[in-house]
Design a protein around this motif. Structure first.
Motif, mmCIF file in Angstrom:
data_model
loop_
_atom_site.group_PDB
_atom_site.id
_atom_site.type_symbol
_atom_site.label_atom_id
_atom_site.label_comp_id
_atom_site.label_asym_id
_atom_site.label_seq_id
_atom_site.Cartn_x
_atom_site.Cartn_y
_atom_site.Cartn_z
ATOM 1 N N UNK A 72 -1.035 8.074 2.889
ATOM 2 C CA UNK A 72 -0.398 6.822 3.257
ATOM 3 C C UNK A 72 0.651 6.407 2.215
ATOM 4 N N UNK A 73 1.775 5.909 2.710
ATOM 5 C CA UNK A 73 2.884 5.432 1.878
ATOM 6 C C UNK A 73 3.434 6.518 0.947
ATOM 7 N N UNK A 74 3.338 7.762 1.388
ATOM 8 C CA UNK A 74 3.815 8.886 0.585
ATOM 9 C C UNK A 74 5.312 8.757 0.276
ATOM 10 N N UNK A 75 6.063 8.244 1.255
ATOM 11 C CA UNK A 75 7.503 8.060 1.065
ATOM 12 C C UNK A 75 7.867 6.583 1.121
ATOM 13 N N UNK B 186 5.585 7.540 6.370
ATOM 14 C CA UNK B 186 6.963 7.090 6.153
ATOM 15 C C UNK B 186 7.058 5.584 6.357
ATOM 16 N N UNK B 187 6.164 4.852 5.729
ATOM 17 C CA UNK B 187 6.105 3.402 5.921
ATOM 18 C C UNK B 187 7.160 2.694 5.085
ATOM 19 N N UNK B 188 7.255 1.379 5.284
ATOM 20 C CA UNK B 188 8.237 0.599 4.549
ATOM 21 C C UNK B 188 9.626 0.797 5.107
ATOM 22 N N UNK B 189 10.619 0.976 4.243
ATOM 23 C CA UNK B 189 12.007 1.115 4.653
ATOM 24 C C UNK B 189 12.412 2.573 4.834
#
Length: 302
Positions: A16-19, A46-49
């Protein structure tokens, strides 16, 4: 992009949230050993922006990831080059020209290629003109992330390109671009832009693309494909000199975010659109702002 085809993630339990928040990462190439942990979706990785798309070895068809020799740096990197050129040479750039002519021997080469080891794609100054050339190798490919490429404001540094009046994109290929947000933002001295040659078929983000182009009087967007675009908020915000704009080629069936698309366009009178039923559901006050007198006008076709 990232090439992770050698990664074996079979025993990994948390990706999770790797990128997380990596806004410049657009493509991740994965191999046979790439497996997502249980109850994990690609969107979790590929969460967030981060807008990255994962491409498997199978999708590559056994081929190597292709990066053209004439492939530009990211939009932010290109903007930084322009900033340094103006600052270090004590000039104000008036024209940016994408071409395929050979660099004059007397001109000092500027590295603009994504691959710093190649001399195929170079830039150089000729007075206040900045040339970017593939030197006889055909089209120049814009980076997948062209965000802020010609933005006239550099964070923490101030304004640049305040005398830029012409951007010739005839030899610029945008067929690989995903992000065009802020691409021409704050180009205050540019009056006309012919972007009819742009291939926008892969673009997803056009937010604030022309925001703050206070001197822009006309822009040619004919033929644009916006089927994949999900974000056009503030696209023309504060284009104070713009009286009409033709976006009749735009598709909005995918319901993109169009908030304040034309806010602050104080001279705007008409926006030409297609006859698609999707336009009937648009909140005009949110599109133009409450004080605007601009109208949506269906463009008549022969």
């Amino acid at each position: 992009y990232l090439d992770l085809r050698s990664f074996d993630t079979v025993n990994v339990t948390n990706m999770r949230q790797m990128f997380w928040q990596d806004a410049s990462l657009l493509t991740v190439y994965t191999g046979e050993g790439w497996k997502l942990p249980a109850k994990t979706e690609i969107s979790d990785v590929t969460s967030g922006e981060c807008p990255a798309k994962l491409i498997s070895q199978e999708e590559l068809g056994g081929k190597e990831p292709e990066v053209p020799a004439a492939y530009l740096k990211t939009g932010e990197e290109f903007q930084n080059i322009l900033y340094k050129l103006e600052k270090n040479n004590n000039i104000e750039i008036t024209q940016i020209i994408f071409t395929d002519i050979v660099k004059p021997e007397s001109a000092e080469a500027v590295k603009v290629s994504y691959n710093d080891k190649t001399d195929t794609l170079v830039g150089w100054l000729d007075g206040a003109k900045f040339y970017v050339s593939s030197q006889g190798h055909g089209k120049i490919y814009a980076n997948m992330n062209a965000s802020g490429m010609f933005d006239g404001y550099v964070m923490l540094q101030g304004y640049i390109l305040q005398k830029l009046t012409q951007i010739d994109v005839t030899n610029l290929d945008t067929s690989r671009v995903f992000k065009m947000n802020g691409m021409f933002e704050n180009c205050t001295a540019v009056k006309t832009l012919d972007l009819s040659s742009f291939d926008t078929s892969q673009v997803t983000d056009m937010e604030q693309m022309f925001d703050g182009c206070t001197g822009l009087e006309s822009v040619d967007l004919s033929g644009w494909n916006t089927e994949k675009v999900t974000e056009v908020s503030k696209m023309f915000s504060d284009c104070e000199a713009l009286k009409t704009v033709d976006i009749s080629s735009f598709t909005i069936d995918q319901e993109p975010n169009m908030s304040y698309m034309f806010s602050g366009c104080t001279s705007l009178e008409k926006v030409y659109i297609s006859d698609s039923d999707s336009w009937e559901n648009i909140d005009k006050s949110e599109l133009f702002g409450s004080d605007s007198k601009a109208e949506l006008t269906v463009k008549k076709t022969a």
